[in-house]
Design a protein around this motif. Structure first.
Motif, PDB file in Angstrom:
ATOM      1  N   VAL A 109       0.862  -1.179   0.000  1.00 35.81           N
ATOM      2  CA  VAL A 109       0.000   0.000   0.000  1.00 35.81           C
ATOM      3  C   VAL A 109       0.899   1.230   0.000  1.00 35.81           C
ATOM      4  CG1 VAL A 109      -1.728   1.311   1.281  1.00 35.81           C
ATOM      5  CG2 VAL A 109      -1.848  -1.188   1.230  1.00 35.81           C
ATOM      6  N   TYR A 110       0.746   2.071  -1.027  1.00 36.53           N
ATOM      7  CA  TYR A 110       1.508   3.318  -1.103  1.00 36.53           C
ATOM      8  C   TYR A 110       0.592   4.471  -0.708  1.00 36.53           C
ATOM      9  CZ  TYR A 110       5.184   0.739  -3.450  1.00 36.53           C
ATOM     10  OH  TYR A 110       6.179  -0.155  -3.739  1.00 36.53           O
ATOM     11  N   THR A 111       1.090   5.327   0.176  1.00 36.83           N
ATOM     12  CA  THR A 111       0.313   6.459   0.649  1.00 36.83           C
ATOM     13  C   THR A 111       1.214   7.679   0.740  1.00 36.83           C
ATOM     14  OG1 THR A 111      -1.263   7.165   2.348  1.00 36.83           O
ATOM     15  CG2 THR A 111       0.717   5.997   3.102  1.00 36.83           C
ATOM     16  N   THR A 112       0.636   8.809   1.092  1.00 35.32           N
ATOM     17  CA  THR A 112       1.447  10.005   1.270  1.00 35.32           C
ATOM     18  C   THR A 112       2.319   9.856   2.512  1.00 35.32           C
ATOM     19  OG1 THR A 112      -0.281  11.088   2.565  1.00 35.32           O
ATOM     20  CG2 THR A 112      -0.312  11.440   0.182  1.00 35.32           C
ATOM     21  N   THR A 113       3.423  10.570   2.505  1.00 30.78           N
ATOM     22  CA  THR A 113       4.334  10.485   3.645  1.00 30.78           C
ATOM     23  C   THR A 113       3.640  10.924   4.929  1.00 30.78           C
ATOM     24  OG1 THR A 113       6.171  10.954   2.133  1.00 30.78           O
ATOM     25  CG2 THR A 113       6.593  11.221   4.503  1.00 30.78           C
ATOM     26  N   GLY A 114       2.787  11.944   4.841  1.00 28.77           N
ATOM     27  CA  GLY A 114       2.092  12.434   6.018  1.00 28.77           C
ATOM     28  C   GLY A 114       1.102  11.448   6.597  1.00 28.77           C
ATOM     29  N   ALA A 115       0.466  10.659   5.715  1.00 28.84           N
ATOM     30  CA  ALA A 115      -0.547   9.704   6.164  1.00 28.84           C
ATOM     31  C   ALA A 115       0.052   8.370   6.582  1.00 28.84           C
ATOM     32  CB  ALA A 115      -1.581   9.477   5.061  1.00 28.84           C
ATOM     33  N   LEU A 116       1.351   8.190   6.399  1.00 35.28           N
ATOM     34  CA  LEU A 116       1.989   6.892   6.622  1.00 35.28           C
ATOM     35  C   LEU A 116       1.713   6.304   8.011  1.00 35.28           C
ATOM     36  CD1 LEU A 116       3.867   4.695   5.456  1.00 35.28           C
ATOM     37  CD2 LEU A 116       5.810   6.071   6.237  1.00 35.28           C
ATOM     38  N   PRO A 117       1.889   7.047   9.099  1.00 30.40           N
ATOM     39  CA  PRO A 117       1.654   6.434  10.423  1.00 30.40           C
ATOM     40  C   PRO A 117       0.221   5.954  10.618  1.00 30.40           C
ATOM     41  CG  PRO A 117       2.923   8.457  10.628  1.00 30.40           C
ATOM     42  CD  PRO A 117       2.422   8.415   9.221  1.00 30.40           C
ATOM     43  N   SER A 118      -0.747   6.756  10.195  1.00 28.80           N
ATOM     44  CA  SER A 118      -2.144   6.371  10.419  1.00 28.80           C
ATOM     45  C   SER A 118      -2.553   5.195   9.548  1.00 28.80           C
ATOM     46  CB  SER A 118      -3.069   7.561  10.157  1.00 28.80           C
ATOM     47  OG  SER A 118      -2.981   8.005   8.813  1.00 28.80           O
ATOM     48  N   VAL A 119      -2.047   5.133   8.318  1.00 24.75           N
ATOM     49  CA  VAL A 119      -2.401   4.009   7.436  1.00 24.75           C
ATOM     50  C   VAL A 119      -1.769   2.720   7.955  1.00 24.75           C
ATOM     51  CG1 VAL A 119      -2.308   3.105   5.087  1.00 24.75           C
ATOM     52  CG2 VAL A 119      -2.684   5.546   5.461  1.00 24.75           C
ATOM     53  N   ARG A 120      -0.543   2.804   8.431  1.00 22.70           N
ATOM     54  CA  ARG A 120       0.094   1.615   9.020  1.00 22.70           C
ATOM     55  C   ARG A 120      -0.689   1.118  10.234  1.00 22.70           C
ATOM     56  NH1 ARG A 120       6.569   3.128   8.610  1.00 22.70           N
ATOM     57  NH2 ARG A 120       6.903   2.185   6.554  1.00 22.70           N
ATOM     58  N   GLU A 121      -1.148   2.042  11.050  1.00 19.67           N
ATOM     59  CA  GLU A 121      -1.919   1.651  12.231  1.00 19.67           C
ATOM     60  C   GLU A 121      -3.237   1.011  11.815  1.00 19.67           C
ATOM     61  OE1 GLU A 121      -3.754   3.590  16.347  1.00 19.67           O
ATOM     62  OE2 GLU A 121      -2.742   4.866  14.867  1.00 19.67           O
ATOM     63  N   ARG A 122      -3.885   1.545  10.775  1.00 21.32           N
ATOM     64  CA  ARG A 122      -5.181   1.028  10.341  1.00 21.32           C
ATOM     65  C   ARG A 122      -5.074  -0.376   9.763  1.00 21.32           C
ATOM     66  NH1 ARG A 122     -10.136   3.264   8.910  1.00 21.32           N
ATOM     67  NH2 ARG A 122     -11.300   2.103   7.323  1.00 21.32           N
ATOM     68  N   LEU A 123      -4.033  -0.632   8.962  1.00 25.50           N
ATOM     69  CA  LEU A 123      -3.920  -1.904   8.250  1.00 25.50           C
ATOM     70  C   LEU A 123      -3.146  -2.964   9.024  1.00 25.50           C
ATOM     71  CD1 LEU A 123      -3.334  -0.642   4.602  1.00 25.50           C
ATOM     72  CD2 LEU A 123      -5.456  -1.456   5.643  1.00 25.50           C
ATOM     73  N   GLY A 124      -2.337  -2.567   9.971  1.00 28.47           N
ATOM     74  CA  GLY A 124      -1.609  -3.547  10.762  1.00 28.47           C
ATOM     75  C   GLY A 124      -0.756  -4.461   9.899  1.00 28.47           C
ATOM     76  N   ARG A 125      -0.924  -5.762  10.101  1.00 34.27           N
ATOM     77  CA  ARG A 125      -0.127  -6.744   9.359  1.00 34.27           C
ATOM     78  C   ARG A 125      -0.743  -7.146   8.025  1.00 34.27           C
ATOM     79  NH1 ARG A 125       1.975 -11.122  13.905  1.00 34.27           N
ATOM     80  NH2 ARG A 125       3.090  -9.610  15.244  1.00 34.27           N
ATOM     81  N   ALA A 126      -1.840  -6.501   7.649  1.00 34.75           N
ATOM     82  CA  ALA A 126      -2.514  -6.876   6.395  1.00 34.75           C
ATOM     83  C   ALA A 126      -1.685  -6.531   5.168  1.00 34.75           C
ATOM     84  CB  ALA A 126      -3.879  -6.195   6.306  1.00 34.75           C
ATOM     85  N   ALA A 127      -0.786  -5.549   5.286  1.00 29.38           N
ATOM     86  CA  ALA A 127      -0.010  -5.113   4.121  1.00 29.38           C
ATOM     87  C   ALA A 127       1.238  -4.381   4.584  1.00 29.38           C
ATOM     88  CB  ALA A 127      -0.854  -4.198   3.236  1.00 29.38           C
ATOM     89  N   THR A 128       2.174  -4.248   3.651  1.00 28.17           N
ATOM     90  CA  THR A 128       3.331  -3.373   3.846  1.00 28.17           C
ATOM     91  C   THR A 128       2.950  -1.990   3.343  1.00 28.17           C
ATOM     92  OG1 THR A 128       4.891  -5.207   3.554  1.00 28.17           O
ATOM     93  CG2 THR A 128       5.739  -2.974   3.234  1.00 28.17           C
ATOM     94  N   VAL A 129       3.037  -0.993   4.199  1.00 22.39           N
ATOM     95  CA  VAL A 129       2.634   0.373   3.839  1.00 22.39           C
ATOM     96  C   VAL A 129       3.888   1.219   3.633  1.00 22.39           C
ATOM     97  CG1 VAL A 129       1.266   2.382   4.488  1.00 22.39           C
ATOM     98  CG2 VAL A 129       0.541   0.084   5.211  1.00 22.39           C
ATOM     99  N   VAL A 130       3.919   1.936   2.496  1.00 22.96           N
ATOM    100  CA  VAL A 130       5.111   2.683   2.091  1.00 22.96           C
ATOM    101  C   VAL A 130       4.725   4.130   1.812  1.00 22.96           C
ATOM    102  CG1 VAL A 130       7.030   2.822   0.453  1.00 22.96           C
ATOM    103  CG2 VAL A 130       6.038   0.589   1.044  1.00 22.96           C
ATOM    104  N   GLY A 131       5.485   5.068   2.322  1.00 26.35           N
ATOM    105  CA  GLY A 131       5.286   6.478   2.001  1.00 26.35           C
ATOM    106  C   GLY A 131       5.907   6.811   0.665  1.00 26.35           C
ATOM    107  N   ALA A 132       5.182   7.583  -0.147  1.00 30.10           N
ATOM    108  CA  ALA A 132       5.668   7.900  -1.497  1.00 30.10           C
ATOM    109  C   ALA A 132       5.456   9.369  -1.833  1.00 30.10           C
ATOM    110  CB  ALA A 132       4.970   7.018  -2.523  1.00 30.10           C
TER     111      ALA A 132
END
Length: 227
Positions: A109-132
């Protein structure tokens, strides 16, 4: 190493350029023979990318359906199905969606750098979340995918994602299937959004193939690239 993956954009649309209608039931724009063709294309790529809106609207699995094709990939030293990739700025994704829960391959999952912490918290281990980047940068996404060994990337929608990659000039191959009907709804989702495209009248794409598949037609174009 190639600086970015080969990008193949695949879509099916009505004759008036709609990806779907406005009903709650998904509109079937293709036929069984073309679904088989798409499955073969999927089996030949390293990753498949859709936008978060497509996950919310369609709940796709994004798997290679054919057991023979999955086994062929395994014999070639590949996972049975490609890596799944999505883009989101809002982080509005359900970790219980089939994108995350089906298949054994990686989910990115690619997201904005600013949203990275919240998206990681929301998805947990379901995906690797990357700031772009802020805003989300297509070139940063592609560079990160290349670094993860992705050589061929298939994009399957929706319209906002198509627009993002086409306007960035990074699409190497365009597969468009047209259904033999019109949707005729002004607010139906479209193949692309209004934008300035490098593939304009002065940079006509090359038609590499036109093929009838039952009652639909496949047009395969090779756009001029900016990289």
């Amino acid at each position: 190493m190639r600086p970015r993956p080969h990008v193949l954009l695949s879509a099916a649309a009505s004759l008036d350029g709609c990806l779907d209608d406005t009903s709650s039931t998904r509109l079937l724009l293709s036929n069984e023979a073309d679904f088989e063709r798409v499955d073969e294309v999927r089996a030949g790529v390293d990753a498949i990318l859709v936008g978060a809106a497509t996950i919310r609207a369609d709940d796709p699995r994004l798997l290679v359906c054919s057991e023979d094709r999955r086994l062929r990939r395994v014999r070639e030293g590949l996972p049975p199905t490609p890596v799944k990739v999505t883009l989101t700025e809002s982080g509005d994704l359900d970790p219980a969606a089939r994108f995350f829960t089906t298949g054994d391959g990686d989910k990115l999952v690619y997201t904005t750098t600013g949203a990275l912490p919240s998206v990681r918290e929301r998805l947990g281990r379901a995906a690797t979340v990357v700031g772009a980047g802020d805003p989300l940068d297509v070139h940063a996404v592609l560079a990160d995918l290349a670094g993860r060994g992705i050589g061929r990337l298939m994009i399957e929608g929706g319209g906002a994602v198509h627009t993002m990659f086409l306007t960035a000039g990074v699409v190497d191959e365009l597969h468009l299937v047209y259904a033999p009907f019109f949707v005729g709804q002004a607010d139906a989702p479209r193949l692309v959004r209004p934008a300035v495209f490098p593939q304009g009248p002065d940079r006509r794409m090359t038609l590499a193939e036109a093929r009838q598949i039952g009652d639909v037609v496949l047009l395969r174009y090779l756009p001029h690239r900016d990289d």
